[in-house]
Design a protein around this motif. Structure first.
Motif, mmCIF file in Angstrom:
data_model
loop_
_atom_site.group_PDB
_atom_site.id
_atom_site.type_symbol
_atom_site.label_atom_id
_atom_site.label_comp_id
_atom_site.label_asym_id
_atom_site.label_seq_id
_atom_site.Cartn_x
_atom_site.Cartn_y
_atom_site.Cartn_z
ATOM 1 N N LEU A 89 16.392 1.661 126.038
ATOM 2 C CA LEU A 89 17.753 1.037 125.565
ATOM 3 C C LEU A 89 18.052 1.870 124.329
ATOM 4 N N SER A 90 17.635 3.074 124.011
ATOM 5 C CA SER A 90 18.027 4.028 123.331
ATOM 6 C C SER A 90 19.352 4.742 123.538
ATOM 7 N N THR A 91 20.553 4.790 122.992
ATOM 8 C CA THR A 91 21.592 5.594 123.168
ATOM 9 C C THR A 91 21.610 6.671 122.744
ATOM 10 N N THR A 104 26.648 11.165 126.458
ATOM 11 C CA THR A 104 25.994 10.047 125.820
ATOM 12 C C THR A 104 25.540 9.338 126.824
ATOM 13 N N TYR A 105 24.125 8.948 126.895
ATOM 14 C CA TYR A 105 23.355 8.106 127.908
ATOM 15 C C TYR A 105 22.734 6.893 126.948
ATOM 16 N N THR A 106 22.640 5.694 127.775
ATOM 17 C CA THR A 106 21.794 4.798 127.376
ATOM 18 C C THR A 106 20.563 4.500 128.219
ATOM 19 N N LEU A 107 19.274 4.723 127.785
ATOM 20 C CA LEU A 107 18.084 4.706 128.777
ATOM 21 C C LEU A 107 17.977 3.255 129.051
ATOM 22 N N ALA A 117 28.732 3.779 134.110
ATOM 23 C CA ALA A 117 28.798 3.139 132.660
ATOM 24 C C ALA A 117 27.690 3.978 131.754
ATOM 25 N N GLY A 118 27.122 5.117 132.003
ATOM 26 C CA GLY A 118 26.659 5.722 130.989
ATOM 27 C C GLY A 118 25.152 5.322 130.745
ATOM 28 N N LYS A 119 24.604 4.662 131.912
ATOM 29 C CA LYS A 119 23.255 3.957 131.991
ATOM 30 C C LYS A 119 22.226 4.777 132.790
ATOM 31 N N ILE A 120 21.370 5.351 132.301
ATOM 32 C CA ILE A 120 20.309 6.105 133.327
ATOM 33 C C ILE A 120 19.104 5.601 133.221
ATOM 34 N N SER A 121 18.497 5.811 134.165
ATOM 35 C CA SER A 121 17.133 5.154 134.460
ATOM 36 C C SER A 121 15.910 6.111 133.598
ATOM 37 N N LEU A 153 21.264 15.016 119.647
ATOM 38 C CA LEU A 153 21.957 15.214 118.597
ATOM 39 C C LEU A 153 21.958 13.714 117.833
ATOM 40 N N GLU A 154 21.639 12.515 118.425
ATOM 41 C CA GLU A 154 21.753 11.359 117.843
ATOM 42 C C GLU A 154 21.116 10.315 118.483
ATOM 43 N N ILE A 155 20.381 9.390 118.073
ATOM 44 C CA ILE A 155 19.759 8.000 118.579
ATOM 45 C C ILE A 155 20.325 6.997 117.968
ATOM 46 N N THR A 156 21.027 5.911 118.678
ATOM 47 C CA THR A 156 21.402 4.717 118.244
ATOM 48 C C THR A 156 20.737 3.654 119.423
ATOM 49 N N ARG A 157 21.010 2.349 118.734
ATOM 50 C CA ARG A 157 20.738 1.335 119.481
ATOM 51 C C ARG A 157 21.957 0.662 120.142
#
Length: 157
Positions: A89-91, A104-107, A117-121, A153-157
């Motif tokens: 769930l980190s972006t 930018t990906y969300t795991l 949608a930028g969501k990778i496994s 570069l950056e980690i967000t939720r």
């Protein structure tokens, strides 16, 4: 032992909705198709009956698989996630050091992955390579055509 899968609230709801659709709508429909085919006479030469029974068998297998997934699903508590490291769930904003592209990906869990949608496994090569990394680190990710070097570069939720 069954494999535990982690889901967001949205992902788990989607899984449960699909299971309910199969059980509450598709299963009665399959039973009705069998009953209608049975009413058409001799079952030994009734292709419609055979097809309806086979479709019911496939539906029951799918229901059983989804029930197992739901039983082994765990909800991720997003409020407890650390933003210092890349986790489920980190972006993550990353820079490909070879071509300087910033992505930018969300795991997410494998079942929720959606590249558009930028969501990778988290189990994909890039997802695995990013897990546990911190801002400023370089992730070396082995892909079929070599190794990608990605800077976090950056980690967000």
């Amino acid at each position: 032992m069954e494999k535990v899968s982690y889901y967001t609230a949205e992902g788990l709801k989607k899984l449960r909705d699909e299971l309910n659709q199969l059980k509450d709508v598709e299963r009665p429909r399959a039973s009705q198709a069998i009953a209608e085919a049975r009413d058409k006479g001799d079952l030994s030469e009734n292709a419609e009956y055979d097809a309806a029974k086979e479709a019911q068998g496939l539906l029951e297998m799918k229901i059983a698989k989804l029930e197992k997934l739901v039983a082994n699903a765990r909800l991720i508590d997003e409020s407890q996630l650390d933003v210092n490291k890349v986790l489920v769930l980190s972006t993550v904003k990353i820079k490909n050091l070879a071509n300087k592209a910033v992505l930018t990906y969300t795991l997410v869990a494998e079942s929720e992955a959606d590249l558009k949608a930028g969501k990778i496994s988290v189990s994909s090569p890039i997802g695995k390579g990013l897990l546990g990394k911190e801002v400023g680190e370089i992730a070396e990710i082995k892909v079929p055509n070599g190794t990608l070097k990605m800077e976090i570069l950056e980690i967000t939720r």
